[in-house]
Motif scaffolding. Structure first.
Motif, short mmCIF file in Angstrom:
data_model
loop_
_atom_site.label_atom_id
_atom_site.label_comp_id
_atom_site.label_asym_id
_atom_site.label_seq_id
_atom_site.Cartn_x
_atom_site.Cartn_y
_atom_site.Cartn_z
N MET A 62 -11.01 3.39 3.34
CA MET A 62 -10.35 2.11 3.10
C MET A 62 -10.00 1.40 4.40
O MET A 62 -9.80 0.18 4.42
N ARG A 73 -11.85 0.58 6.74
CA ARG A 73 -12.85 -0.44 7.07
C ARG A 73 -12.50 -1.77 6.43
O ARG A 73 -12.59 -2.82 7.06
N SER A 74 -12.07 -1.72 5.18
CA SER A 74 -11.67 -2.96 4.50
C SER A 74 -10.41 -3.53 5.14
O SER A 74 -10.28 -4.76 5.31
N THR A 75 -9.50 -2.66 5.51
CA THR A 75 -8.26 -3.12 6.13
C THR A 75 -8.54 -3.84 7.44
O THR A 75 -7.99 -4.92 7.71
N THR A 78 -10.47 8.12 3.08
CA THR A 78 -11.04 7.42 1.93
C THR A 78 -12.01 6.30 2.34
O THR A 78 -12.74 5.79 1.50
N GLU A 101 -6.19 6.57 4.99
CA GLU A 101 -7.16 5.48 4.90
C GLU A 101 -8.48 5.83 5.57
O GLU A 101 -9.53 5.33 5.18
N TYR A 102 -8.43 6.67 6.58
CA TYR A 102 -9.67 7.09 7.23
C TYR A 102 -10.44 8.06 6.35
O TYR A 102 -11.68 8.04 6.31
N LYS A 104 0.82 -1.21 0.00
CA LYS A 104 0.00 0.00 0.00
C LYS A 104 0.86 1.26 0.00
O LYS A 104 0.53 2.25 -0.67
#
Length: 279
Positions: free
Chosen positions: A112, A114-116, A110, A107-108, A33
């Motif tokens: 993403m 949650r997926s992580t 976007t 990531e927060y 990532k």
């Protein structure tokens, strides 16, 4: 018909592979990532360019008669090749720190994250992997940049009172301290991004802790400033990279311990919020 159906039942079906979440796999995912983001390459390159360019300019502008460029950390003028080479540290620490905030808080913003965390339900390995990945990359990049800044700058002060070589006492320690400080400033950015979960908030607190608050200590009474000032993150980092210990400043080892304590404190707070609150 029965014989045909029997043969069909005998054909083994596809077995879905079972994957386990391990620390190594989480680390590899965070590594992938990190390098998939264009901002990672650009910001690391900008930080390296700042270190080399500012170090070169300070070395070219060095005046052996006594008028020297100011060192980025602390009030003492740079009068040696190490101090001149590290002139760009103050701006470089912001570039590295901002990148650290983006790595965690991005990531927060976007969603993403949650997926992580769905893939890694234990959560904490994600934070440790982000911090470890960033620390390793930042330390390697900053080490190369700091050495390049010193070698390039040294060619400009050769034959002057500022001339130093890598074999001189304390030079390698100071350069290694500078690279380590920049990497730890980046990890502090990762911790702030994970704690605040906001890119803007993380950058604001990072700038305040590294630049604004140290400047405000000059407004305090001298006794307070002398007591509090050395233990601020940027001043502790200045002690790590200083070739000669200034009066009232921490030793390089003490500076490293203080800065590591700040980073551990913020990382611990981020870990606590990660496990106790929803994303």
């Amino acid at each position: 018909m029965s014989s045909v159906s029997t043969k069909i039942r005998e054909v083994p079906g596809s077995v879905r592979p079972q994957y386990r979440v391990t620390a190594l796999r989480v680390l590899r995912s965070e590594w992938a990532k990190f390098w998939s983001l264009r901002s990672s390459w650009i910001t690391l390159g900008v930080a390296a360019l700042i270190l080399v360019a500012f170090g070169f300019i300070a070395s070219v502008s060095f005046d052996p008669s006594g008028t020297a460029a100011q060192r980025p950390v602390g009030p003492t003028p740079a009068t040696d090749a190490v101090g001149l080479a590290l002139t760009g540290t103050q701006l470089a620490q912001l570039a590295i720190g901002v990148l650290g905030v983006l790595v965690a808080a991005g990531e927060y913003s976007t969603g993403m994250i949650r997926s992580t965390l769905t893939a890694v339900p234990q959560r904490l390995p994600v934070l440790w992997s982000k911090a470890l990945t960033f620390a390793a990359v930042a330390l390697a990049a900053c080490t190369v940049a700091v050495l390049a800044a010193f070698l390039v700058g040294s060619t400009q002060v050769s034959g002057t009172s500022a001339e130093l070589s890598l074999s001189d006492d304390g030079v390698l320690r100071s350069l290694a301290g500078a690279a380590l400080y920049l990497a730890m400033a980046g990890v502090l950015g990762v911790a702030l991004g994970a704690l605040l979960r906001s890119v803007a908030g993380g950058i604001a607190v990072l700038v305040a802790s590294l630049m604004v608050i140290p400047g405000l200590t000059s407004l305090l009474p001298d006794s307070w400033a002398d007591t509090v000032g050395p233990y601020l993150p940027s001043n502790a980092g200045g002690a790590m990279m200083s070739l000669h210990q200034a009066s009232g400043a921490l030793s390089p080892g003490a500076g490293l311990a203080v800065l590591a304590g700040w980073v551990a404190l913020v990382l611990g707070a981020a870990a606590l919020r990660l496990v106790r609150t929803d994303v």
